[in-house]
Design an enzyme around this catalytic site. Structure first.
Site, PDB file in Angstrom:
ATOM      1  N   ARG A  94       0.649  -1.296   0.289  1.00  0.00           N
ATOM      2  CA  ARG A  94       0.024   0.274   0.437  1.00  0.00           C
ATOM      3  C   ARG A  94       0.597   0.686   0.130  1.00  0.00           C
ATOM      4  O   ARG A  94       0.255   2.451   0.637  1.00  0.00           O
ATOM      5  CB  ARG A  94      -1.036   0.314   1.315  1.00  0.00           C
ATOM      6  N   ASP A 126      -7.040  -3.552   0.647  1.00  0.00           N
ATOM      7  CA  ASP A 126      -7.514  -1.857   0.025  1.00  0.00           C
ATOM      8  C   ASP A 126      -5.977  -1.275  -0.611  1.00  0.00           C
ATOM      9  O   ASP A 126      -6.549  -0.638  -1.367  1.00  0.00           O
ATOM     10  CB  ASP A 126      -8.109  -2.201   0.463  1.00  0.00           C
ATOM     11  N   GLY A 127      -4.912  -1.180   0.115  1.00  0.00           N
ATOM     12  CA  GLY A 127      -3.889  -0.276  -0.352  1.00  0.00           C
ATOM     13  C   GLY A 127      -3.545   1.078   0.282  1.00  0.00           C
ATOM     14  O   GLY A 127      -3.339   1.468  -0.122  1.00  0.00           O
ATOM     15  N   ARG A 177       6.228   9.833   2.679  1.00  0.00           N
ATOM     16  CA  ARG A 177       7.077   9.181   4.129  1.00  0.00           C
ATOM     17  C   ARG A 177       8.945   9.775   3.242  1.00  0.00           C
ATOM     18  O   ARG A 177       8.882   9.226   2.300  1.00  0.00           O
ATOM     19  CB  ARG A 177       6.962   7.843   4.307  1.00  0.00           C
ATOM     20  N   ASP A 253      11.699  -7.560   6.910  1.00  0.00           N
ATOM     21  CA  ASP A 253      11.256  -5.871   6.331  1.00  0.00           C
ATOM     22  C   ASP A 253      11.206  -5.105   7.150  1.00  0.00           C
ATOM     23  O   ASP A 253      11.066  -3.977   6.086  1.00  0.00           O
ATOM     24  CB  ASP A 253      10.388  -6.522   5.830  1.00  0.00           C
ATOM     25  N   ASN A 254      11.728  -4.736   8.488  1.00  0.00           N
ATOM     26  CA  ASN A 254      11.785  -3.265   9.244  1.00  0.00           C
ATOM     27  C   ASN A 254      12.838  -3.093   9.406  1.00  0.00           C
ATOM     28  O   ASN A 254      13.688  -2.555  10.171  1.00  0.00           O
ATOM     29  CB  ASN A 254      10.713  -3.620   9.819  1.00  0.00           C
ATOM     30  N   ASP A 263       9.322   2.624   9.995  1.00  0.00           N
ATOM     31  CA  ASP A 263       7.603   1.453  10.701  1.00  0.00           C
ATOM     32  C   ASP A 263       7.055   1.459  11.712  1.00  0.00           C
ATOM     33  O   ASP A 263       7.942   1.205  13.269  1.00  0.00           O
ATOM     34  CB  ASP A 263       7.845  -0.326   9.959  1.00  0.00           C
TER      35      ASP A 263
END
Length: 488
Positions: A94, A126-127, A177, A253-254, A263
């Site tokens: 997203r 839903d992104g 971001r 992934d963070n 994140d």
């Protein structure tokens, strides 16, 4: 298209030099009626933008993903990750990287729209993103920046005028971001899992050129890359621990290759000192508890080292040995960073044999008496030892005498010691209950004044002001522990 001379857009898209498997080019999904909720003026200026121009409708449309600025190449990045120990192929579900802003000083920063619509990596999502979590990331990331902790930052929050549906109907929003890059440990895991050494080398070469150009000329740049990432993460995690920050979801992934915090979903700051503190509602086993964070960082970095094995050395056994040797250095680097930092929090300039014991005695007493982490160190800094149970305890009184004697043995004066403490012990952190209070006023009542006051108080965390006083009080103890959720 925008006039970049007026607004300041100066975008490039170097990420597209990587093999196509690393990303999917896709435009943002337009929203109905975007409205600018918050703009970070000082960050905008440092990036080369004119804040007043960014507040215009044409620019808000860009921050909402309704139009694309000149030089942009919107793309969703592919990556993988160990999520609570389980490996998955992931990707930006997203969020879209619209490009890299080149600042007036020549620095390069990713500009990413978070909540910009579905991508091929959305996995039935839903992104979209909700207003509350996007404002939360804005508050926490800017507080981390003020605390001098490497972090992604927040340029803007735009409401979409469209609801999203989670457990209930919520107002939608998009966060802009800003990051040195969004390359993660999980990006390297993704490359390694695909089995293409050429792709893995391409990613490593790109990362070195972008983040660690000084290692390009070393004997083995890929080993040097691993060393540099370990060094930055050892520094970062120590800084987290020193302010009581609990990330909550330290999946691979963070973990960024740049060494920035990323994140801010289930993160929170510790109130009473406890090594086992957990806030995340999904961390039921305490995997990412406060005291576990250094160990989990080492585990995550071991996954990076594994991913790099095919290019660390042509002999696999030698490559494995190199990886193991480098990962083993993390704990020492982390401990050195943390020890140096905690000594500064206690005004200690020099080293003495019993410093470790002195520090451990204080922390043990703090945990026993459930002392507030931030306020205890600030009380020592200001030498105002009021009626907290810790300060009345025999353990603390004994420790205090030892500490005062230790300060007197330094060649530096006590005034110098207290100045050092002042620069390393924040008056204010983003207290969880205060953040929730600000978000509730914003989302439920449309009142952003509570958030603005909080942001102002958090902007100078090491300098006491009367405006900060109300934000320094710990929450009232309750039977319901504070819980965080992965809304961001």
């Amino acid at each position: 298209m925008t006039n970049k001379n007026e607004t300041g857009w100066n975008l490039e898209s170097s990420y597209t030099v990587l093999p196509k498997s690393f990303f999917t080019e896709i435009p943002p999904t337009p929203v109905h009626s975007p409205e600018l909720i918050k703009l970070n003026n000082s960050l905008a200026i440092s990036l080369g933008f004119n804040p007043e121009e960014l507040k215009k409708d044409a620019e808000i449309a860009i921050l909402a993903g309704n139009t694309i600025p000149e030089g942009a190449h919107p793309l969703a990045q592919a990556y993988a990750g160990h999520q609570f120990g389980h490996f998955n192929v992931l990707g930006d579900g997203r969020a879209l990287l619209i490009g890299e802003q080149i600042t007036p000083s020549g620095e390069r920063f990713d500009i990413q729209l978070k909540g910009s619509g579905p991508t091929p990596y959305s996995r039935r999502g839903d992104g979209r993103a909700a207003l509350g979590p996007m404002l939360r990331e804005y508050i926490i990331s800017e507080a981390m920046y003020a605390l001098d902790i490497p972090t992604t930052r927040s340029l803007a929050v735009v409401s979409t005028g469209e609801p999203i549906y989670r457990e209930t109907k919520l107002p939608g929003a998009i966060l802009t971001r800003v990051a040195s890059s969004h390359i993660r440990v999980g990006t390297f895991q993704y490359a390694a899992a695909r089995g293409s050494i050429e792709d893995l080398k391409a990613l490593a070469d790109y990362t070195i050129k972008r983040h660690y150009p000084e290692v390009e000329s070393t004997e083995n740049p890929y080993v040097a890359l691993l060393q540099e990432v370990i060094k930055r993460q050892a520094s970062l995690i120590a800084k987290w621990q020193l302010v009581g920050f609990i990330h909550g979801v330290m999946n691979t992934d963070n973990i960024t290759i740049s060494g920035e915090t990323i994140d801010y979903g289930p993160c929170a700051f510790m109130d009473s000192y406890n090594q086992g503190t957990v806030f995340s509602s999904i961390d039921t086993q305490g995997r990412y508890a406060y005291g576990n964070q250094p160990y989990m960082a080492a585990w995550d970095l071991a996954r990076l080292a594994e991913s790099l094995i095919p290019i660390l050395h042509e002999d696999e056994e030698e490559a494995l040995k190199i990886a193991q040797d480098e990962i083993s250095k993390f704990s020492v680097q982390y401990e050195n960073n943390w020890f140096l930092g905690i000594k500064k929090k206690l005004g200690l300039f020099s080293n003495e044999e019993h410093d470790q014991s002195l520090i451990e005695k204080l922390l043990k007493a703090m945990e026993k008496y459930k002392a507030d982490y931030t306020n205890t160190f600030r009380a020592l800094t200001d030498n105002i030892l009021e009626n907290a149970p810790l300060f009345k305890s025999p353990e603390f009184k004994e420790w205090y005498e030892l500490w005062q004697s230790r300060l007197e043995r330094q060649k530096e004066s006590k005034d110098d010691a207290y100045k050092l403490m002042k620069n390393n012990n924040p008056v204010i952190i983003p207290r969880n209950h205060r953040v929730e209070e600000a978000l509730e006023a914003a989302v439920k009542d449309g009142d952003y004044s509570v958030m603005e006051k909080l942001l102002q108080a958090l902007a100078n965390p090491y300098e006491y002001s009367q405006e900060q006083a109300d934000y320094c009080t710990p929450p009232v103890p309750s039977n319901r522990p504070y819980r965080t959720f992965c809304g961001t």
